[in-house]
Design a protein around this motif. Structure first.
Motif, short mmCIF file in Angstrom:
data_model
loop_
_atom_site.label_atom_id
_atom_site.label_comp_id
_atom_site.label_asym_id
_atom_site.label_seq_id
_atom_site.Cartn_x
_atom_site.Cartn_y
_atom_site.Cartn_z
N ASN A 165 0.84 -1.19 0.00
CA ASN A 165 0.00 0.00 0.00
C ASN A 165 0.89 1.25 0.00
OD1 ASN A 165 -1.41 -2.05 2.19
ND2 ASN A 165 -2.84 -1.28 0.69
N ALA A 167 0.24 5.55 0.07
CA ALA A 167 -0.85 6.51 0.27
C ALA A 167 -0.33 7.92 0.44
CB ALA A 167 -1.68 6.11 1.49
N ASN A 169 -1.81 11.48 2.22
CA ASN A 169 -2.83 11.92 3.16
C ASN A 169 -2.87 13.44 3.27
OD1 ASN A 169 -3.41 9.16 4.12
ND2 ASN A 169 -1.39 9.28 5.06
N THR A 179 -8.45 13.29 4.26
CA THR A 179 -8.73 12.57 3.01
C THR A 179 -7.46 11.80 2.64
OG1 THR A 179 -8.08 14.51 1.71
CG2 THR A 179 -10.43 14.21 2.18
N GLN A 180 -7.65 10.73 1.85
CA GLN A 180 -6.54 9.87 1.49
C GLN A 180 -6.74 9.31 0.09
OE1 GLN A 180 -6.00 5.62 3.05
NE2 GLN A 180 -4.37 6.68 4.19
N ILE A 181 -5.66 9.24 -0.67
CA ILE A 181 -5.66 8.52 -1.92
C ILE A 181 -4.59 7.43 -1.80
CG2 ILE A 181 -4.06 10.17 -3.01
CD1 ILE A 181 -5.44 9.49 -5.68
N TYR A 183 -2.88 3.55 -3.33
CA TYR A 183 -2.70 2.49 -4.33
C TYR A 183 -2.40 1.19 -3.60
CZ TYR A 183 -0.21 -0.54 -7.56
OH TYR A 183 0.22 -1.63 -8.28
N THR A 184 -3.03 0.09 -4.01
CA THR A 184 -2.83 -1.21 -3.39
C THR A 184 -2.47 -2.24 -4.45
OG1 THR A 184 -4.41 -0.73 -1.62
CG2 THR A 184 -3.87 -3.04 -2.00
N HIS A 202 -4.62 -4.87 -8.71
CA HIS A 202 -4.26 -3.49 -8.43
C HIS A 202 -5.56 -2.72 -8.13
CE1 HIS A 202 -0.28 -4.19 -10.33
NE2 HIS A 202 -0.98 -4.98 -11.13
N SER A 203 -5.46 -1.76 -7.19
CA SER A 203 -6.63 -0.91 -6.93
C SER A 203 -6.16 0.48 -6.51
CB SER A 203 -7.50 -1.51 -5.82
OG SER A 203 -6.83 -1.55 -4.59
N LEU A 204 -6.98 1.47 -6.82
CA LEU A 204 -6.74 2.86 -6.47
C LEU A 204 -7.97 3.39 -5.76
CD1 LEU A 204 -4.65 5.18 -6.73
CD2 LEU A 204 -5.88 5.88 -8.80
N ASP A 205 -7.79 3.83 -4.51
CA ASP A 205 -8.93 4.29 -3.71
C ASP A 205 -8.75 5.74 -3.32
OD1 ASP A 205 -10.19 1.66 -3.55
OD2 ASP A 205 -8.46 1.14 -2.28
#
Length: 205
Positions: A165, A167, A169, A179-181, A183-184, A202-205
Motif C-alpha cells: 500500500n 498513500a 494523506n 482525506t486519502q488517496i 494504491y494497493t 491493483h486498486s486505487l482508492d
C-alpha cells in the motif's frame, strides 16, 4: 468455552496518550517515542451446523493459538514506523472431517508528515505485508471470498499473499478529519498443491 489472552507491552517513555500512538507523527513534539509488545491468545470456538463450509456443514469446534509481536516509534520530527509479526495454529474438528493449519505473517509500515501549521497538513505513507498459509483443508477457512482473492478463503489455500500500500494523506483536523488517496497491490502466489490460482490485483482508492 473460554478464550484466554496474555499481553505485555513496554513503552520507552513510561506512558502516553491515545493520540500519541495513532498512525503518523502529526504532533511532531521533538521527542522520540517507542514501544514493543507481545500477545499470546488461546481461542476455543464452536460452530453450529450449517455455518461451516465443506464437508457437509456439520457442527464442530476449532482451537486456535495466536502469537504476535509488535513495535512502533515516532521520531518527533515527522517520521513514524511500526511493524508486527504473527503466528497462528488452528485445529478444527467436525463430525465429517478434521484439519490442522498454520499461518505466519508480518507487516511493516512507515510514514512522513510535514510540520503542522495553519491549513492542511500533508503526509506520505507506505505499508508492506505478507501472509503465508499452510491450509489445504477447507474446514479451516469458513470466511467468504475476499475482494481480489476470489475463493482463496473458501477452498483452502497453501502459499503466500503479499500486499503493498502507498498513500498520500491530507489532514485537516488531525485524524478527526482527513482525506486519502491510496494504491494497493495484492499478489497471491499459490503452491502447486493449492486449488487457488496465482493472481495479481491493483486498486486505487
Amino acid at each position: 468455552e473460554l478464550n484466554y489472552t496474555l499481553g505485555l507491552m513496554f513503552d520507552f517513555n513510561g506512558g502516553g496518550t491515545t493520540e500519541m500512538w495513532k498512525e503518523g507523527d502529526l504532533d511532531q513534539t521533538g521527542e522520540f517515542y517507542g514501544l514493543i509488545g507481545a500477545n499470546l491468545a488461546f481461542m476455543n470456538d464452536e460452530f453450529a451446523a450449517g455455518t461451516f463450509p465443506p464437508p457437509n456443514g456439520e457442527s464442530g469446534d476449532n482451537e486456535a493459538r495466536v502469537l504476535n509481536v509488535y513495535g512502533g516509534l515516532k521520531t518527533g520530527g515527522g517520521f513514524a514506523a511500526q511493524g508486527e509479526l504473527f503466528w497462528r495454529n488452528d485445529e478444527a474438528e467436525s463430525a465429517g472431517a478434521s484439519g490442522d493449519a498454520d499461518s505466519f505473517g508480518w507487516y511493516a509500515q512507515g510514514s512522513y508528515t510535514l510540520p503542522p501549521g495553519e491549513g492542511t497538513q500533508w503526509g506520505l505513507a507506505a505499508r508492506l505485508g505478507m501472509i503465508t498459509f499452510d491450509d489445504s483443508n477447507p474446514i479451516l477457512m469458513p470466511m467468504p471470498g475476499q475482494p481480489g482473492l476470489g475463493s482463496v478463503f473458501v477452498q483452502g489455500f497453501e502459499g503466500d499473499a503479499l500486499e503493498l500500500n502507498v498513500a498520500a494523506n491530507a489532514y485537516y483536523h488531525k485524524h478527526k478529519l482527513k482525506t486519502q488517496i491510496a494504491y494497493t497491490l495484492l499478489d497471491v502466489d499459490a503452491d502447486d498443491s493449492s486449488a487457488t490460482q496465482d493472481s495479481t490485483n491493483h486498486s486505487l482508492d
